[in-house]
Design an enzyme around this catalytic site. Structure first.
Site, PDB file in Angstrom:
ATOM      1  N   LYS A  13       0.835  -1.213   0.000  1.00  0.00           N
ATOM      2  CA  LYS A  13       0.000   0.000   0.000  1.00  0.00           C
ATOM      3  C   LYS A  13       0.868   1.262   0.000  1.00  0.00           C
ATOM      4  O   LYS A  13       0.664   2.161  -0.793  1.00  0.00           O
ATOM      5  CB  LYS A  13      -0.927   0.039   1.234  1.00  0.00           C
ATOM      6  CG  LYS A  13      -1.903  -1.125   1.316  1.00  0.00           C
ATOM      7  CD  LYS A  13      -2.820  -1.007   2.538  1.00  0.00           C
ATOM      8  CE  LYS A  13      -2.092  -1.016   3.854  1.00  0.00           C
ATOM      9  NZ  LYS A  13      -1.375  -2.271   4.157  1.00  0.00           N
ATOM     10  N   ARG A  87      -9.847   1.171   8.076  1.00  0.00           N
ATOM     11  CA  ARG A  87      -9.353  -0.165   8.405  1.00  0.00           C
ATOM     12  C   ARG A  87     -10.396  -0.978   9.177  1.00  0.00           C
ATOM     13  O   ARG A  87     -10.136  -2.129   9.499  1.00  0.00           O
ATOM     14  CB  ARG A  87      -8.132   0.001   9.299  1.00  0.00           C
ATOM     15  CG  ARG A  87      -6.850  -0.625   8.777  1.00  0.00           C
ATOM     16  CD  ARG A  87      -5.791  -0.305   9.821  1.00  0.00           C
ATOM     17  NE  ARG A  87      -4.554  -0.978   9.632  1.00  0.00           N
ATOM     18  CZ  ARG A  87      -3.513  -0.501   8.975  1.00  0.00           C
ATOM     19  NH1 ARG A  87      -3.577   0.649   8.365  1.00  0.00           N
ATOM     20  NH2 ARG A  87      -2.403  -1.201   8.920  1.00  0.00           N
ATOM     21  N   ARG A 126      11.763  -5.220   5.295  1.00  0.00           N
ATOM     22  CA  ARG A 126      11.407  -3.822   5.037  1.00  0.00           C
ATOM     23  C   ARG A 126      12.300  -2.861   5.830  1.00  0.00           C
ATOM     24  O   ARG A 126      12.522  -3.023   7.017  1.00  0.00           O
ATOM     25  CB  ARG A 126       9.939  -3.582   5.409  1.00  0.00           C
ATOM     26  CG  ARG A 126       9.563  -2.098   5.446  1.00  0.00           C
ATOM     27  CD  ARG A 126       8.096  -1.861   5.296  1.00  0.00           C
ATOM     28  NE  ARG A 126       7.318  -2.255   6.453  1.00  0.00           N
ATOM     29  CZ  ARG A 126       5.979  -2.163   6.502  1.00  0.00           C
ATOM     30  NH1 ARG A 126       5.301  -1.724   5.456  1.00  0.00           N
ATOM     31  NH2 ARG A 126       5.336  -2.537   7.580  1.00  0.00           N
ATOM     32  N   ARG A 159      11.051  -0.948  11.240  1.00  0.00           N
ATOM     33  CA  ARG A 159       9.951  -0.640  12.149  1.00  0.00           C
ATOM     34  C   ARG A 159       9.887  -1.658  13.265  1.00  0.00           C
ATOM     35  O   ARG A 159      10.030  -2.842  13.038  1.00  0.00           O
ATOM     36  CB  ARG A 159       8.627  -0.626  11.373  1.00  0.00           C
ATOM     37  CG  ARG A 159       8.371   0.709  10.711  1.00  0.00           C
ATOM     38  CD  ARG A 159       7.256   0.656   9.725  1.00  0.00           C
ATOM     39  NE  ARG A 159       6.042   0.019  10.246  1.00  0.00           N
ATOM     40  CZ  ARG A 159       4.906  -0.049   9.565  1.00  0.00           C
ATOM     41  NH1 ARG A 159       4.840   0.482   8.360  1.00  0.00           N
ATOM     42  NH2 ARG A 159       3.855  -0.638  10.079  1.00  0.00           N
ATOM     43  N   ARG A 170      -0.557  -8.426  13.600  1.00  0.00           N
ATOM     44  CA  ARG A 170      -1.146  -7.490  12.637  1.00  0.00           C
ATOM     45  C   ARG A 170      -1.936  -8.225  11.555  1.00  0.00           C
ATOM     46  O   ARG A 170      -2.975  -7.752  11.102  1.00  0.00           O
ATOM     47  CB  ARG A 170      -0.058  -6.614  12.027  1.00  0.00           C
ATOM     48  CG  ARG A 170       0.424  -5.544  13.011  1.00  0.00           C
ATOM     49  CD  ARG A 170       1.782  -4.998  12.653  1.00  0.00           C
ATOM     50  NE  ARG A 170       1.809  -4.394  11.347  1.00  0.00           N
ATOM     51  CZ  ARG A 170       2.880  -4.363  10.556  1.00  0.00           C
ATOM     52  NH1 ARG A 170       4.007  -4.903  10.956  1.00  0.00           N
ATOM     53  NH2 ARG A 170       2.808  -3.784   9.389  1.00  0.00           N
TER      54      ARG A 170
HETATM   55  P1  ADP Z   1       2.272  -1.741   3.276  1.00  0.00           P
HETATM   56  O1  ADP Z   1       2.234  -0.235   3.235  1.00  0.00           O
HETATM   57  O2  ADP Z   1       1.066  -2.361   2.630  1.00  0.00           O
HETATM   58  O3  ADP Z   1       2.523  -2.277   4.645  1.00  0.00           O
HETATM   59  P2  ADP Z   1       4.861  -1.473   1.896  1.00  0.00           P
HETATM   60  O4  ADP Z   1       4.555  -0.642   0.691  1.00  0.00           O
HETATM   61  O5  ADP Z   1       5.562  -0.828   3.010  1.00  0.00           O
HETATM   62  O6  ADP Z   1       3.508  -2.228   2.382  1.00  0.00           O
HETATM   63  O7  ADP Z   1       5.715  -2.744   1.397  1.00  0.00           O
HETATM   64  C1  ADP Z   1       6.203  -3.722   2.325  1.00  0.00           C
HETATM   65  C2  ADP Z   1       7.616  -4.159   1.916  1.00  0.00           C
HETATM   66  O8  ADP Z   1       7.561  -4.872   0.674  1.00  0.00           O
HETATM   67  C3  ADP Z   1       8.594  -3.015   1.684  1.00  0.00           C
HETATM   68  O9  ADP Z   1       9.876  -3.440   2.109  1.00  0.00           O
HETATM   69  C4  ADP Z   1       8.568  -2.802   0.167  1.00  0.00           C
HETATM   70  O10 ADP Z   1       9.791  -2.268  -0.320  1.00  0.00           O
HETATM   71  C5  ADP Z   1       8.334  -4.215  -0.339  1.00  0.00           C
HETATM   72  N1  ADP Z   1       7.521  -4.253  -1.558  1.00  0.00           N
HETATM   73  C6  ADP Z   1       6.497  -3.441  -1.910  1.00  0.00           C
HETATM   74  N2  ADP Z   1       5.957  -3.802  -3.103  1.00  0.00           N
HETATM   75  C7  ADP Z   1       6.660  -4.902  -3.509  1.00  0.00           C
HETATM   76  C8  ADP Z   1       6.596  -5.756  -4.664  1.00  0.00           C
HETATM   77  N3  ADP Z   1       5.693  -5.554  -5.633  1.00  0.00           N
HETATM   78  N4  ADP Z   1       7.469  -6.786  -4.733  1.00  0.00           N
HETATM   79  C9  ADP Z   1       8.376  -7.001  -3.766  1.00  0.00           C
HETATM   80  N5  ADP Z   1       8.507  -6.236  -2.660  1.00  0.00           N
HETATM   81  C10 ADP Z   1       7.657  -5.189  -2.527  1.00  0.00           C
HETATM   82  P1  ADP Z   2       0.917  -1.572   7.442  1.00  0.00           P
HETATM   83  O1  ADP Z   2       0.412  -0.908   6.211  1.00  0.00           O
HETATM   84  O2  ADP Z   2       2.263  -2.172   7.300  1.00  0.00           O
HETATM   85  O3  ADP Z   2      -0.083  -2.523   8.045  1.00  0.00           O
HETATM   86  P2  ADP Z   2       0.554   1.007   8.769  1.00  0.00           P
HETATM   87  O4  ADP Z   2       1.741   1.865   8.670  1.00  0.00           O
HETATM   88  O5  ADP Z   2      -0.611   1.295   7.884  1.00  0.00           O
HETATM   89  O6  ADP Z   2       1.056  -0.482   8.589  1.00  0.00           O
HETATM   90  O7  ADP Z   2      -0.002   0.980  10.269  1.00  0.00           O
HETATM   91  C1  ADP Z   2       0.868   0.765  11.352  1.00  0.00           C
HETATM   92  C2  ADP Z   2       0.080   0.771  12.642  1.00  0.00           C
HETATM   93  O8  ADP Z   2      -0.550   2.039  12.823  1.00  0.00           O
HETATM   94  C3  ADP Z   2      -1.061  -0.235  12.738  1.00  0.00           C
HETATM   95  O9  ADP Z   2      -0.626  -1.520  13.170  1.00  0.00           O
HETATM   96  C4  ADP Z   2      -1.983   0.437  13.762  1.00  0.00           C
HETATM   97  O10 ADP Z   2      -1.482   0.284  15.088  1.00  0.00           O
HETATM   98  C5  ADP Z   2      -1.852   1.905  13.406  1.00  0.00           C
HETATM   99  N1  ADP Z   2      -2.848   2.322  12.391  1.00  0.00           N
HETATM  100  C6  ADP Z   2      -2.604   2.815  11.153  1.00  0.00           C
HETATM  101  N2  ADP Z   2      -3.736   3.114  10.512  1.00  0.00           N
HETATM  102  C7  ADP Z   2      -4.748   2.801  11.368  1.00  0.00           C
HETATM  103  C8  ADP Z   2      -6.175   2.868  11.288  1.00  0.00           C
HETATM  104  N3  ADP Z   2      -6.790   3.309  10.185  1.00  0.00           N
HETATM  105  N4  ADP Z   2      -6.874   2.454  12.375  1.00  0.00           N
HETATM  106  C9  ADP Z   2      -6.290   2.018  13.489  1.00  0.00           C
HETATM  107  N5  ADP Z   2      -4.955   1.919  13.621  1.00  0.00           N
HETATM  108  C10 ADP Z   2      -4.178   2.311  12.577  1.00  0.00           C
END
Ligand code: ADP
Ligand code: ADP
Ligand code: ZN
Length: 212
Positions: A13, A87, A126, A159, A170
């Site tokens: 995302k 979410r 990551r 992180r 999560r």
């Molecule tokens: P989210 O915001 O959904 O948690 P991230 O965009 O932070 O996900 O991506 C999670 C990890 O996967 C990061 O280390 C990112 O660089 C890697 N990543 C993102 N898209 C891809 C992809 N298409 N293929 C491989 N690795 C990816």
């Molecule tokens: P990822 O995309 O890797 O799941 P985020 O960076 O979106 O992680 O979120 C990290 C943390 O921030 C979540 O595990 C939660 O604790 C909090 N968080 C983010 N967005 C929300 C939301 N919309 N509602 C509740 N908690 C949130």
């Protein structure tokens, strides 16, 4: 264009939202980034959110809903991509109301489909930039200089909530609370399922195709 990105933790995302933001000139609104920044600065919001963020649990709906409400009221974005919000179903309803008040319609909800084992691989590798929020991966998107952000030169960090135990937490929170948004947006004709595997540029192409 007004979009929501939906998908499990690690589905890409943040990565796709950043590209969409830059290339389509959308405001990238990430509740995760906003909350982590608040925790880092120790603001009142940050102090309330900290135990949830660190434990991989959802921050209470009222806190994030208020945060988004204020963001839209104070600095109304005309074109945006939501990353990590809504979410829960309660958040989706609150967001509907904010959008209605601001006379903004959603164009689509992009659901990034990624298998569970790929998610674990992505999150364990990551690295993120605490300054500009760029995201890297040790194998699939390594920074040019190890440990340093390509875009701003800041030292990268892992992180705290990407530790294996918290990742499992999560993922279960995602399945229990967030997955129900899929039928919700499908029922409104907004859901676009997009293959989230393959390289980052390929996934971006998949997203763009799903929008046209
Ligand atoms: P989210 O915001 O959904 O948690 P991230 O965009 O932070 O996900 O991506 C999670 C990890 O996967 C990061 O280390 C990112 O660089 C890697 N990543 C993102 N898209 C891809 C992809 N298409 N293929 C491989 N690795 C990816
Ligand atoms: P990822 O995309 O890797 O799941 P985020 O960076 O979106 O992680 O979120 C990290 C943390 O921030 C979540 O595990 C939660 O604790 C909090 N968080 C983010 N967005 C929300 C939301 N919309 N509602 C509740 N908690 C949130
Ligand atoms: Zn950076």
């Amino acid at each position: 264009m007004r979009l929501i990105l939906l998908g499990p933790p690690g589905s890409g995302k943040g990565t796709q939202a950043k590209l969409l933001g830059e290339r389509l000139r959308l405001e990238h609104i990430s509740t995760g980034d906003i909350l982590r920044e608040a925790v880092r600065k120790g603001t009142p919001l940050g102090r309330q959110a900290e135990p949830y963020v660190k434990g991989g649990l959802l921050v209470p709906d009222t806190l994030v809903n208020d945060l988004i409400h204020e963001r839209f009221r104070d600095d109304r974005p005309e074109r945006f991509v939501m990353d990590g919000y809504p979410r829960t179903l309660a958040q989706a309803h609150a967001f509907d109301q904010v959008l209605r008040q601001e006379f903004l319609d959603l164009n689509a909800v992009i659901f990034l489909v990624v298998a569970d084992d790929e998610i674990v691989r992505r999150l364990s590798g990551r690295w993120t930039c605490p300054n500009c929020k760029a995201t890297f991966h040790i194998t699939s998107k390594p920074p040019r200089t190890p440990g340093v952000c390509d875009e701003c030169g800041t030292s990268l960090v892992q992180r705290e909530d990407d530790r294996e135990e918290t990742v499992r937490k999560r993922l279960s929170v995602y399945h229990q609370n967030t997955a129900e948004l899929i039928p919700y947006y499908r029922g409104r004709g907004l859901l676009r399922e997009v293959a989230g595997e393959g390289d980052i540029e390929q996934v971006y192409v998949n997203v763009i195709r799903a929008l046209s």
